[in-house]
Enzyme design. Structure first.
Site, PDB file in Angstrom:
ATOM      1  N   SER A  55       0.928  -1.248   0.110  1.00 40.95           N
ATOM      2  CA  SER A  55       0.093  -0.040  -0.096  1.00 40.95           C
ATOM      3  C   SER A  55       0.890   1.260  -0.069  1.00 40.95           C
ATOM      4  O   SER A  55       1.784   0.980   0.368  1.00 40.95           O
ATOM      5  CB  SER A  55      -0.878   0.035   1.257  1.00 40.95           C
ATOM      6  OG  SER A  55      -0.074   0.105   2.042  1.00 40.95           O
ATOM      7  N   ASP A  86      -0.777  -1.397  -4.332  1.00 41.45           N
ATOM      8  CA  ASP A  86      -2.373  -1.380  -3.800  1.00 41.45           C
ATOM      9  C   ASP A  86      -2.741  -0.139  -3.500  1.00 41.45           C
ATOM     10  O   ASP A  86      -2.127   0.567  -2.646  1.00 41.45           O
ATOM     11  CB  ASP A  86      -2.304  -2.354  -2.449  1.00 41.45           C
ATOM     12  CG  ASP A  86      -3.552  -2.747  -2.209  1.00 41.45           C
ATOM     13  OD1 ASP A  86      -4.355  -3.009  -2.823  1.00 41.45           O
ATOM     14  OD2 ASP A  86      -3.953  -3.322  -0.977  1.00 41.45           O
ATOM     15  N   HIS A  87      -4.060   0.150  -3.870  1.00 40.29           N
ATOM     16  CA  HIS A  87      -4.680   1.625  -3.830  1.00 40.29           C
ATOM     17  C   HIS A  87      -3.824   2.605  -3.816  1.00 40.29           C
ATOM     18  O   HIS A  87      -3.624   3.434  -3.092  1.00 40.29           O
ATOM     19  CB  HIS A  87      -5.353   1.437  -2.373  1.00 40.29           C
ATOM     20  CG  HIS A  87      -6.407   0.409  -2.027  1.00 40.29           C
ATOM     21  ND1 HIS A  87      -7.664   0.589  -2.608  1.00 40.29           N
ATOM     22  CD2 HIS A  87      -6.391  -0.878  -1.623  1.00 40.29           C
ATOM     23  CE1 HIS A  87      -8.418  -0.658  -2.273  1.00 40.29           C
ATOM     24  NE2 HIS A  87      -7.530  -1.189  -1.536  1.00 40.29           N
ATOM     25  N   ASP A 108      -6.707   3.606  -7.673  1.00 38.75           N
ATOM     26  CA  ASP A 108      -8.043   3.497  -7.197  1.00 38.75           C
ATOM     27  C   ASP A 108      -8.819   4.888  -7.120  1.00 38.75           C
ATOM     28  O   ASP A 108      -8.485   5.780  -6.323  1.00 38.75           O
ATOM     29  CB  ASP A 108      -7.959   3.104  -5.428  1.00 38.75           C
ATOM     30  CG  ASP A 108      -9.231   2.884  -4.940  1.00 38.75           C
ATOM     31  OD1 ASP A 108     -10.294   3.251  -5.553  1.00 38.75           O
ATOM     32  OD2 ASP A 108      -9.048   2.740  -3.727  1.00 38.75           O
ATOM     33  N   HIS A 183     -13.058  -3.661   3.463  1.00 36.56           N
ATOM     34  CA  HIS A 183     -11.746  -3.878   4.245  1.00 36.56           C
ATOM     35  C   HIS A 183     -11.768  -4.086   5.716  1.00 36.56           C
ATOM     36  O   HIS A 183     -12.916  -3.309   6.277  1.00 36.56           O
ATOM     37  CB  HIS A 183     -10.937  -2.611   3.906  1.00 36.56           C
ATOM     38  CG  HIS A 183     -10.477  -2.544   2.396  1.00 36.56           C
ATOM     39  ND1 HIS A 183     -10.813  -1.543   1.690  1.00 36.56           N
ATOM     40  CD2 HIS A 183      -9.716  -3.329   1.949  1.00 36.56           C
ATOM     41  CE1 HIS A 183     -10.535  -1.608   0.266  1.00 36.56           C
ATOM     42  NE2 HIS A 183      -9.576  -2.681   0.537  1.00 36.56           N
ATOM     43  N   HIS A 215     -11.255  -7.268  -3.396  1.00 35.80           N
ATOM     44  CA  HIS A 215     -10.575  -6.684  -2.301  1.00 35.80           C
ATOM     45  C   HIS A 215     -11.433  -6.954  -1.155  1.00 35.80           C
ATOM     46  O   HIS A 215     -12.632  -7.441  -1.044  1.00 35.80           O
ATOM     47  CB  HIS A 215     -10.716  -5.037  -2.382  1.00 35.80           C
ATOM     48  CG  HIS A 215      -9.635  -4.707  -3.316  1.00 35.80           C
ATOM     49  ND1 HIS A 215      -8.399  -3.857  -2.938  1.00 35.80           N
ATOM     50  CD2 HIS A 215      -9.191  -4.760  -4.872  1.00 35.80           C
ATOM     51  CE1 HIS A 215      -7.733  -3.647  -3.808  1.00 35.80           C
ATOM     52  NE2 HIS A 215      -8.331  -3.804  -5.171  1.00 35.80           N
ATOM     53  N   ALA A 217     -11.226  -9.459   1.280  1.00 37.87           N
ATOM     54  CA  ALA A 217     -11.655 -10.837   1.139  1.00 37.87           C
ATOM     55  C   ALA A 217     -11.263 -11.623   2.390  1.00 37.87           C
ATOM     56  O   ALA A 217     -11.571 -12.583   2.604  1.00 37.87           O
ATOM     57  CB  ALA A 217     -11.370 -11.525  -0.011  1.00 37.87           C
ATOM     58  N   ASN A 258      -7.409  -9.968  -2.436  1.00 37.05           N
ATOM     59  CA  ASN A 258      -6.487  -9.388  -1.539  1.00 37.05           C
ATOM     60  C   ASN A 258      -6.804  -9.877  -0.230  1.00 37.05           C
ATOM     61  O   ASN A 258      -7.993  -9.656   0.282  1.00 37.05           O
ATOM     62  CB  ASN A 258      -6.969  -7.882  -1.682  1.00 37.05           C
ATOM     63  CG  ASN A 258      -6.423  -7.273  -3.143  1.00 37.05           C
ATOM     64  OD1 ASN A 258      -6.066  -8.162  -4.027  1.00 37.05           O
ATOM     65  ND2 ASN A 258      -6.447  -5.784  -2.981  1.00 37.05           N
TER      66      ASN A 258
HETATM   67  P1  13P Z   1      -8.763  -7.142   3.968  1.00 39.91           P
HETATM   68  O1  13P Z   1      -8.835  -6.049   5.012  1.00 39.91           O
HETATM   69  O2  13P Z   1     -10.125  -7.839   3.780  1.00 39.91           O
HETATM   70  O3  13P Z   1      -7.888  -7.959   4.452  1.00 39.91           O
HETATM   71  O4  13P Z   1      -8.548  -6.465   2.230  1.00 39.91           O
HETATM   72  C1  13P Z   1      -7.440  -6.301   2.007  1.00 39.91           C
HETATM   73  C2  13P Z   1      -7.440  -5.578   0.682  1.00 39.91           C
HETATM   74  O5  13P Z   1      -8.274  -5.510   0.125  1.00 39.91           O
HETATM   75  C3  13P Z   1      -5.832  -4.757   0.424  1.00 39.91           C
HETATM   76  O6  13P Z   1      -6.102  -4.294  -0.868  1.00 39.91           O
HETATM   77  O1  G3H Z   2      -6.737  -2.201   1.470  1.00 39.90           O
HETATM   78  C1  G3H Z   2      -5.839  -1.795   2.113  1.00 39.90           C
HETATM   79  C2  G3H Z   2      -4.844  -2.596   2.908  1.00 39.90           C
HETATM   80  O2  G3H Z   2      -5.354  -3.198   3.826  1.00 39.90           O
HETATM   81  C3  G3H Z   2      -3.558  -1.527   3.355  1.00 39.90           C
HETATM   82  O3  G3H Z   2      -3.937  -0.946   4.462  1.00 39.90           O
HETATM   83  O4  G3H Z   2      -2.707   1.255   4.161  1.00 39.90           O
HETATM   84  O5  G3H Z   2      -3.019   0.245   6.534  1.00 39.90           O
HETATM   85  O6  G3H Z   2      -1.418  -0.403   4.571  1.00 39.90           O
HETATM   86  P1  G3H Z   2      -2.773   0.160   5.090  1.00 39.90           P
HETATM   87 ZN    ZN Z   3      -8.020  -3.177  -0.914  1.00 40.69          ZN
END
Ligand code: 13P
Ligand code: G3H
Ligand code: ZN
Length: 313
Positions: A55, A86-87, A108, A183, A215, A217, A258
């Site tokens: 992330s 990610d995101h 995203d 999430h 996501h 999941a 994810n």
């Molecule tokens: P979770 O919080 O369900 O593990 O999702 C993680 C996610 O989507 C990261 O992009």
């Molecule tokens: O989907 C998001 C992830 O769970 C990342 O979370 O920004 O705390 O690393 P984070």
């Molecule tokens: Zn996500």
């Protein structure tokens, strides 16, 4: 640096194989040496393709040089592992990851007006494709957390009627969709609520060649919640997505799933248990190695019992 210099795989290639053979590639989030190590150990033991997800905040936490130094030093099979932002929330953030050597990025724009989401997604795709980097985008909004304690109820399921146009206009490679996941650790009131498979089926029908991404999941295993609560934590009413629901989603075209929260729970449970039982121990390697092993075990469980991605490389 280009991702091929690290022996990383083109993410689209991993997802195309998954779609063809009806399994899914897990995207596991990591943020330090232990969590990277835990995931790569699971990949090696199961011979599974894996997407290493970073992330924006994890990238900031590790720093560019430490992260890419760890990737350069890691051992894995050629074309087994993808490194994925990610995101990503801006063109600049995606460009930065591509230039570091990531093999895919997620832009995203799900919280933006549709026109802006399309415009920036296309800009990211145009830049990424010059380097053979693949791009994930998102339509629909997952409900989730503002922080660890406050759940936002706002979500919008992905509209199946706009996905084809969106993919045509943005030229992006995979699409994250909202069908009821969210999430964090407090997704559900219980384990039985169903995802919107009717929406998933429509989306898959409209864009059959685009790998779909789930996501939010995490399954939130109750054994980890119990361990955390038993050894000093307080995580009441944490429930996730049932493994049967995820398996069904995979059978309906989901090619990437994810997981972050599940791995955090495995890790934190092991740390809490160890420190609770060893009150005089202050050597971080003692509890971190246990946490790492527990995380590897859970990644293996996900790969073998939910993704079906073992022995797919
Ligand atoms: P979770 O919080 O369900 O593990 O999702 C993680 C996610 O989507 C990261 O992009
Ligand atoms: O989907 C998001 C992830 O769970 C990342 O979370 O920004 O705390 O690393 P984070
Ligand atoms: Zn996500």
């Amino acid at each position: 640096m280009h991702y091929s210099n690290f022996g990383l795989s083109n993410t689209k290639r991993l997802l195309t194989c998954a779609l063809r053979d009806a399994y899914a590639v897990p995207a596991f989030n990591f943020y330090n040496m232990e969590t990277l190590n835990a995931i790569l150990n699971a990949a090696e033991i199961t011979q599974s393709p894996i997407i290493l997800a970073v992330s924006e905040s994890a990238l900031e936490y590790m720093g560019d040089d430490i992260l890419m130094g760890m990737i350069a030093g890691a051992k894995y099979k050629k074309n087994q592992i993808a490194l994925h932002l990610d995101h990503g929330h801006s063109f600049e953030s995606c460009k930065h990851a591509i230039n570091l050597g990531f093999s895919s990025v997620m832009f995203d724009g799900s919280a933006l007006p549709l026109a802006d989401n399309i415009k920036i997604s296309r800009r990211v795709a145009d830049y990424a494709h010059k380097f053979d980097v693949s791009v994930e985008t998102e339509l629909g909004v997952l409900s989730g957390f503002e922080d660890e304690n406050t759940q936002s109820e706002s979500h919008a399921y992905t509209d199946p009627d706009i996905v084809k146009n969106f993919i045509n206009l943005t030229k992006t490679d995979s699409l994250a969709i909202a069908i009821g996941t969210s999430h964090g650790a407090y997704k559900r009131k219980n384990n039985n609520e169903s995802l919107r498979f009717d929406i998933l089926k429509q989306i898959a029908k409209n864009i059959p060649n685009t790998p779909l991404v789930l996501h939010g999941a995490s399954t939130i295993p109750q054994k980890y919640i119990n361990t955390i609560n038993k050894f000093g934590g307080n995580m009441e009413n944490a429930y996730g997505i049932a493994p049967t629901q995820i398996r069904h989603a995979i059978s309906l075209h989901i090619a990437k799933v994810n997981f972050d929260s599940d791995l955090r729970l495995a890790f934190t449970g092991a740390v809490r248990e160890y420190l609770f039982k060893h009150k005089n121990d202050f050597n971080p390697r003692d509890y971190l190695s246990r946490a790492k092993n527990e995380m590897t075990k859970h990644c293996i469980d996900i790969i073998q019992n939910i993704m079906g991605s073992g022995f797919k490389i």
